[in-house]
Design a protein around this motif. Structure first.
Motif, PDB file in Angstrom:
ATOM      1  N   VAL A 169     -39.333  26.434 -44.686  1.00  0.00           N
ATOM      2  CA  VAL A 169     -37.961  26.441 -44.178  1.00  0.00           C
ATOM      3  C   VAL A 169     -37.665  27.795 -43.561  1.00  0.00           C
ATOM      4  N   VAL A 170     -37.118  27.796 -42.345  1.00  0.00           N
ATOM      5  CA  VAL A 170     -36.804  29.034 -41.641  1.00  0.00           C
ATOM      6  C   VAL A 170     -35.377  28.967 -41.113  1.00  0.00           C
ATOM      7  N   ASP A 171     -34.863  30.117 -40.739  1.00  0.00           N
ATOM      8  CA  ASP A 171     -33.555  30.194 -40.106  1.00  0.00           C
ATOM      9  C   ASP A 171     -33.626  29.488 -38.759  1.00  0.00           C
ATOM     10  N   CYS A 172     -32.649  28.611 -38.486  1.00  0.00           N
ATOM     11  CA  CYS A 172     -32.676  27.856 -37.236  1.00  0.00           C
ATOM     12  C   CYS A 172     -32.583  28.760 -36.008  1.00  0.00           C
ATOM     13  N   SER A 211     -30.176  10.043 -33.138  1.00  0.00           N
ATOM     14  CA  SER A 211     -29.129   9.864 -32.127  1.00  0.00           C
ATOM     15  C   SER A 211     -27.761  10.254 -32.662  1.00  0.00           C
ATOM     16  N   SER A 212     -27.522   9.972 -33.946  1.00  0.00           N
ATOM     17  CA  SER A 212     -26.237  10.338 -34.547  1.00  0.00           C
ATOM     18  C   SER A 212     -26.170  11.827 -34.858  1.00  0.00           C
ATOM     19  N   TYR A 213     -27.318  12.438 -35.138  1.00  0.00           N
ATOM     20  CA  TYR A 213     -27.361  13.858 -35.495  1.00  0.00           C
ATOM     21  C   TYR A 213     -27.228  14.744 -34.264  1.00  0.00           C
ATOM     22  N   ALA A 214     -27.844  14.339 -33.138  1.00  0.00           N
ATOM     23  CA  ALA A 214     -27.841  15.146 -31.905  1.00  0.00           C
ATOM     24  C   ALA A 214     -27.186  14.343 -30.794  1.00  0.00           C
ATOM     25  N   VAL A 220     -31.138  19.032 -26.429  1.00  0.00           N
ATOM     26  CA  VAL A 220     -32.461  18.844 -27.019  1.00  0.00           C
ATOM     27  C   VAL A 220     -33.529  19.215 -25.985  1.00  0.00           C
ATOM     28  N   PRO A 221     -34.426  20.182 -26.282  1.00  0.00           N
ATOM     29  CA  PRO A 221     -35.488  20.552 -25.329  1.00  0.00           C
ATOM     30  C   PRO A 221     -36.347  19.352 -24.953  1.00  0.00           C
ATOM     31  N   LYS A 222     -36.954  19.413 -23.767  1.00  0.00           N
ATOM     32  CA  LYS A 222     -37.669  18.261 -23.225  1.00  0.00           C
ATOM     33  C   LYS A 222     -38.905  17.878 -24.040  1.00  0.00           C
ATOM     34  N   ASP A 223     -39.503  18.803 -24.752  1.00  0.00           N
ATOM     35  CA  ASP A 223     -40.707  18.503 -25.522  1.00  0.00           C
ATOM     36  C   ASP A 223     -40.410  18.221 -26.995  1.00  0.00           C
ATOM     37  N   GLY A 256     -32.731  27.751 -32.262  1.00  0.00           N
ATOM     38  CA  GLY A 256     -31.375  27.220 -32.257  1.00  0.00           C
ATOM     39  C   GLY A 256     -31.300  25.839 -32.877  1.00  0.00           C
ATOM     40  N   SER A 257     -30.180  25.554 -33.530  1.00  0.00           N
ATOM     41  CA  SER A 257     -29.980  24.240 -34.129  1.00  0.00           C
ATOM     42  C   SER A 257     -29.645  23.212 -33.063  1.00  0.00           C
ATOM     43  N   LEU A 258     -30.120  21.986 -33.266  1.00  0.00           N
ATOM     44  CA  LEU A 258     -29.861  20.883 -32.337  1.00  0.00           C
ATOM     45  C   LEU A 258     -28.704  20.017 -32.821  1.00  0.00           C
ATOM     46  N   ARG A 259     -28.125  20.363 -33.930  1.00  0.00           N
ATOM     47  CA  ARG A 259     -27.076  19.526 -34.510  1.00  0.00           C
ATOM     48  C   ARG A 259     -25.845  19.490 -33.628  1.00  0.00           C
ATOM     49  N   SER A 260     -25.396  18.294 -33.322  1.00  0.00           N
ATOM     50  CA  SER A 260     -24.150  18.101 -32.585  1.00  0.00           C
ATOM     51  C   SER A 260     -23.585  16.751 -33.012  1.00  0.00           C
ATOM     52  N   ASP A 261     -22.862  16.752 -34.109  1.00  0.00           N
ATOM     53  CA  ASP A 261     -22.245  15.533 -34.640  1.00  0.00           C
ATOM     54  C   ASP A 261     -20.819  15.850 -35.045  1.00  0.00           C
TER      55      ASP A 261
END
Length: 392
Positions: A169-172, A211-214, A220-223, A256-261
């Motif tokens: 676990v690491v810092d986002c 899909s619900s989380y992001a 979200v990066p392309k890869d 960076g975090s991808l969370r967007s909910d």
């Protein structure tokens, strides 16, 4: 005259009193009882009684014991030194035992104090403490995928192995391989079903969770793709039924975090994304066979796109948008109105030829950026990831 011998006294009758000149025998004890009366006159066995012919036992000084313990564990060297120095005069004054304990405690504590001073002066103690803290930190962040929780970012060095056993676990904010989006329990199997059935379940369920989380898919990066950790046959036998879902990459780490909910979006941002995301998602699901090969599959897909576009129109039209974004959302609504008409013709095509005639016009009417200006006005990511394939 020779002195006369005194006449021996007449012996008393048995059990009678002794004359004054002869001591009475005693003290007597009961047969088999080697104890005499206690020092305070109590009966044998009473409190304070001591074994016949032995002095009372000396008590051990408590401070002497404390000094020895403090010296051995080296936790507080000055404490052991002080306790020992205080204990010595008490031992002499009270005639107690424990002098050896006190002396040993003083010696050990003195050595510990000396080592502590040398360590602080040379910096070795600080280096050792930093190393200890680093080790504790590493251990606390190293865990199995089973223990990961939504919102945690992680690095995984076991991507080439069949099953991951150790992730960190690491810092986002730091580069990492993935971010956990949630998990679920596998049900409906009485015994281990094999990898493939669980894999099929995980693919569908984790795509929904991701899909619900992001919701902000442009973030979200392309890869970065849907990723999941499955139970193994061994962990299944131990009761493991958890599938852990993630957004992860097998290429370059991302930051960076991808969370967007709902926990991080405003109501306006969430309304926009929930309205437009289905259109974007279906755009990536166009059938691989063209209408000449599978006309029905293409017409069905066009009908699903039309339904998503009409739902987006309603979501944009019926929401009360903040003042700074009204103009951008109104312009997007007009574009969606036009797109609805064009996609309606495509979905109603009678055959493959008619489908091809309406195809380009339908795509041209659909906003390619799906409302970049509206995204900017709402404070969302306004630039899609470079390249194709950026999706949750």
């Amino acid at each position: 005259m020779e002195p006369s011998q005194p006449t021996p006294p007449t012996p008393p009758p048995p059990g009678g009193p002794q004359p004054g000149g002869w001591p009475a025998p005693g003290p007597y004890t009961s047969p088999g009882m080697p104890y005499a009366a206690g020092p305070h006159g109590g009966p044998p066995g009473a409190p304070g009684a001591v074994p016949y012919g032995m002095p009372p036992r000396r008590s051990t000084n408590g401070l002497a014991i404390g000094s020895l313990v403090s010296g051995i564990v080296c936790c507080l060297p000055p404490l052991g030194l002080i306790l020992g120095l205080v204990a010595l005069p008490q031992i002499r004054r009270k005639d107690q035992a424990g002098k050896g304990f006190a002396v040993a405690g003083i010696a050990l504590s003195a050595v510990s104090c000396l080592l502590l001073v040398v360590g602080l002066a040379s910096g070795a103690f600080g280096s050792a403490w930093n190393g200890f803290q680093k080790g504790v930190d590493e251990a606390s962040r190293s865990r199995t995928p089973y223990s990961l929780r939504a919102g945690q970012c992680f690095s995984d060095d076991s991507k080439e192995e069949e099953y991951a056993t150790d992730v960190k676990v690491v810092d986002c904010a730091r580069p990492h391989d993935g971010e956990v989006t949630g998990d679920f329990k596998v049900t409906g199997f009485d015994k281990w079903p094999g990898d493939d059935p669980i894999d099929r379940i995980a693919q569908t369920r984790c795509e929904t969770i991701n899909s619900s989380y992001a919701l902000d898919t442009w973030k979200v990066p392309k890869d970065v793709w849907t990723y999941y950790y499955l139970p193994s046959s061994q962990s299944w036998r131990r009761g493991d039924r958890t599938v852990t879902c993630a957004l992860a990459t097998e290429k370059a780490p991302f930051s960076g975090s991808l969370r967007s909910d709902s926990t991080s979006l405003t109501l306006d941002q969430e309304q926009f994304l929930l309205s437009l995301n289905p259109v974007e998602k279906l755009g990536y699901e166009e059938p691989e066979e063209d209408p000449d090969e599978d006309f029905e599959a293409n017409r069905k897909w066009a009908g699903e796109m039309l339904a998503a576009i009409d739902s987006a129109r309603a979501g944009v039209r019926d929401h009360d948008w903040p003042g700074t974004s009204k103009a951008a959302l109104a312009a997007l609504g007009k574009e969606l109105d036009t797109a609805s008409k064009r996609w309606g013709r495509l979905a109603a095509a009678a055959d493959a030829d008619a489908y091809w005639e309406a195809y380009d016009a339908a795509w041209d009417a659909l906003p390619e950026d799906l409302g970049a200006e509206a995204r900017t006005a709402l404070g969302l990511t306004d630039t899609p990831p470079a390249g194709e394939g950026a999706q949750a």
